[in-house]
Enzyme design. Structure first.
Site, PDB file in Angstrom:
ATOM      1  N   LYS A   1       0.872  -1.252   0.033  1.00  0.00           N
ATOM      2  CA  LYS A   1       0.076   0.084  -0.166  1.00  0.00           C
ATOM      3  C   LYS A   1       1.032   1.296  -0.042  1.00  0.00           C
ATOM      4  O   LYS A   1       0.521   2.378  -0.596  1.00  0.00           O
ATOM      5  CB  LYS A   1      -0.878   0.058   1.272  1.00  0.00           C
ATOM      6  CG  LYS A   1      -2.180  -0.959   1.088  1.00  0.00           C
ATOM      7  CD  LYS A   1      -3.413  -0.517   1.374  1.00  0.00           C
ATOM      8  CE  LYS A   1      -4.469  -1.582   0.970  1.00  0.00           C
ATOM      9  NZ  LYS A   1      -4.258  -2.829   1.546  1.00  0.00           N
TER      10      LYS A   1
ATOM     11  N   GLU B   1      -9.672   6.709   3.821  1.00  0.00           N
ATOM     12  CA  GLU B   1     -10.602   5.527   4.185  1.00  0.00           C
ATOM     13  C   GLU B   1      -9.807   4.313   4.679  1.00  0.00           C
ATOM     14  O   GLU B   1      -8.706   4.165   4.101  1.00  0.00           O
ATOM     15  CB  GLU B   1     -11.742   5.141   3.045  1.00  0.00           C
ATOM     16  CG  GLU B   1     -11.164   4.206   2.174  1.00  0.00           C
ATOM     17  CD  GLU B   1     -10.187   4.574   1.164  1.00  0.00           C
ATOM     18  OE1 GLU B   1      -9.986   5.871   1.136  1.00  0.00           O
ATOM     19  OE2 GLU B   1      -9.565   3.687   0.724  1.00  0.00           O
TER      20      GLU B   1
ATOM     21  N   SER C   1       1.604  -9.833  -1.357  1.00  0.00           N
ATOM     22  CA  SER C   1       1.293  -8.381  -1.241  1.00  0.00           C
ATOM     23  C   SER C   1       1.320  -7.814   0.310  1.00  0.00           C
ATOM     24  O   SER C   1       1.647  -6.557   0.629  1.00  0.00           O
ATOM     25  CB  SER C   1      -0.209  -8.186  -1.303  1.00  0.00           C
ATOM     26  OG  SER C   1      -1.195  -9.180  -0.705  1.00  0.00           O
TER      27      SER C   1
HETATM   28  C1  LIG Z   1      -5.245  -3.729   1.188  1.00  0.00           C
HETATM   29  C2  LIG Z   1      -4.616  -5.116   1.284  1.00  0.00           C
HETATM   30  C3  LIG Z   1      -4.942  -5.938  -0.126  1.00  0.00           C
HETATM   31  C4  LIG Z   1      -6.215  -5.709  -0.796  1.00  0.00           C
HETATM   32  O1  LIG Z   1      -6.138  -4.642  -1.574  1.00  0.00           O
HETATM   33  P1  LIG Z   1      -5.839  -4.634  -3.245  1.00  0.00           P
HETATM   34  O2  LIG Z   1      -6.057  -3.053  -3.658  1.00  0.00           O
HETATM   35  O3  LIG Z   1      -6.709  -5.631  -3.660  1.00  0.00           O
HETATM   36  O4  LIG Z   1      -4.175  -4.922  -3.325  1.00  0.00           O
HETATM   37  C5  LIG Z   1      -4.227  -7.123  -0.282  1.00  0.00           C
HETATM   38  N1  LIG Z   1      -3.274  -7.792   0.433  1.00  0.00           N
HETATM   39  C6  LIG Z   1      -2.831  -6.928   1.581  1.00  0.00           C
HETATM   40  C7  LIG Z   1      -1.643  -7.403   2.396  1.00  0.00           C
HETATM   41  C8  LIG Z   1      -3.503  -5.798   1.886  1.00  0.00           C
HETATM   42  O5  LIG Z   1      -3.144  -4.986   2.645  1.00  0.00           O
END
Ligand SMILES: *Cc1c(COP(=O)(O)O)cnc(C)c1O
Length: 401
Positions: free
Chosen positions: A89, A111, A377
């Site tokens: 993020k 948000e 992610s």
């Molecule tokens: C917020 C988040 C997501 C989901 O958000 P996307 O916009 O779909 O990437 C996925 N993995 C993690 C670790 C997150 O913090």
């Protein structure tokens, strides 16, 4: 088929900017300026400097040998979990704070659902010395106490959204209301590839550093820039958009979009938007969303707060409906099993969202000669409270209890 956004913000028939008249000045200002600001040398220099020295990029592309052996295929992990604040993020919030500065904004709003985007926003506001207000559903404030504490430690004000289901969708409504009331000095940092144009395209561009690095790193590791398959989880779709971005127009690279099936796609407690969703408008863009026949939003469910969203970014709606991306739905239970499996197989505790992406390995076809990249992610520290509730069910036979 060329996959790119047109100048009105459409991916095929999805996207656009469906906003109340009161928001026009804010969104117009952004739309008019984002591409030219991003293109300046000054912006690019600051963006890449901060990504390198503050975020810790490039993140490694790691050959997961034990997972590869288990699945009989070559698996690389793109380690976004190693970014500062623990997820992808921050790539986006760094880009947007630099943009906000250049637009002369003094105040930032955001948000957040699980709190990851709120933390990433509070972090860059502290870095730049800007005022920060984060809207968060009061139910989420209760569920995600550690991230609330982090945001406050960083100097942000966390304002509870008390309407509706008191979760992400309601926090987004509150943030939009704030922006309408503060059009001149405030920038709204949206946390995913959702919202009115230019947000989906802007956020995808900031996250595209993920696939830019993947190309260089794969070339070095394998002699070829391209894998056969890229797997990413999709809430709004920003980590997936970043992992796919530089491969969108290479149809030979398969793109797997992994959604949360919750307790089962047809259980009534699910967030599998690509299966259950129909076309409509949510938070400013035309896309697929979970709604009743008369257009009321259906409350989503997922064990992971980051995937618990009733819509999906317009880019992904387009990729999935045209067949460019393949959607896979993973239940809470399968994601939980994968989280424990990956932790013990590789020594990496993934975020619950990311655990869904790993679980897709059990649900897709591949050849043993394929190279698969999984976009890791985020890290699982924020989910330990949930994991610990399930740990007894996943003890190895001979564990010391
Ligand atoms: C917020 C988040 C997501 C989901 O958000 P996307 O916009 O779909 O990437 C996925 N993995 C993690 C670790 C997150 O913090």
């Amino acid at each position: 088929m060329q996959i790119s956004v047109d100048d009105r913000g459409y991916y095929g028939r999805f996207g656009g900017a469906y906003i109340p008249e009161m928001l026009y000045p804010n969104v117009e200002e952004l739309r008019d300026q984002y591409l030219s600001i991003i293109a300046t040398d000054d912006f690019q220099r600051d963006f890449h400097h901060l990504l390198r020295d503050y975020v810790g990029r490039p993140t490694p592309l790691y050959l997961a040998e034990r997972l590869s052996e288990h699945f009989g295929v070559t698996i690389y992990l793109k380690r976004e979990d190693l970014c500062h604040t623990g997820a992808h993020k921050i790539n986006n919030t760094i880009g947007q704070i630099l943009l906000a500065q250049r637009l002369g904004k003094k105040r930032i709003i955001a948000e957040t659902g699980a709190g990851q985007h709120g933390v990433a926003t509070a972090t860059v506001c502290a870095l730049m010395g800007l005022e920060c207000v984060v809207y968060m559903g009061s139910v989420d404030i209760q569920r995600q106490a550690p991230n609330v504490a982090r945001m406050r430690m960083l100097g942000a004000e966390v304002r509870p959204a008390t309407s509706g289901s008191q979760t992400l969708k309601d926090a987004t409504n509150e943030a939009i209301r704030d922006w309408i009331n503060n059009p001149v000095d405030t920038h709204y940092i949206i946390g995913s590839v959702v919202g009115p144009h230019p947000y989906p395209d802007m956020v995808a561009r900031f996250q595209s550093v993920i696939s830019a690095e993947m190309k260089t790193q794969l070339l070095e590791a394998t002699g070829k820039e391209d894998p056969q398959i890229i797997i990413a989880c999709v809430g709004g779709g920003s980590n997936a958009a970043g992992a796919y971005y530089h491969y969108l127009n290479q149809p030979e690279v398969r793109l797997i979009a992994v959604e949360a099936a919750g307790e089962g796609v047809h259980s009534g407690k699910s967030a599998a938007t690509s299966v259950l969703g129909t076309e409509g408008v949510i938070h400013g863009s035309r896309t697929l969303l979970m709604q009743t026949a008369d257009g009321q939003i259906v409350e989503p469910h997922s064990i992971s707060a980051g995937l618990d969203y009733p819509g999906i970014g317009p880019m992904h709606a387009h990729l999935i409906t045209t067949g460019r991306a393949e959607a896979v739905s993973i239940t809470d239970e399968d994601a939980m099993r994968s989280a424990f499996f990956v932790s013990r197989q590789e020594g990496i505790i993934p975020a619950l969202e990311t655990a869904h992406a790993f679980s897709a390995l059990d649900h897709i076809q591949y050849n043993s000669s394929d190279v698969i990249v999984i976009n890791l992610s985020g890290r699982g520290d924020k989910d330990l409270g949930t994991y610990i509730q399930h740990i007894d069910r996943f003890q190895p036979e001979n564990a010391i209890r």
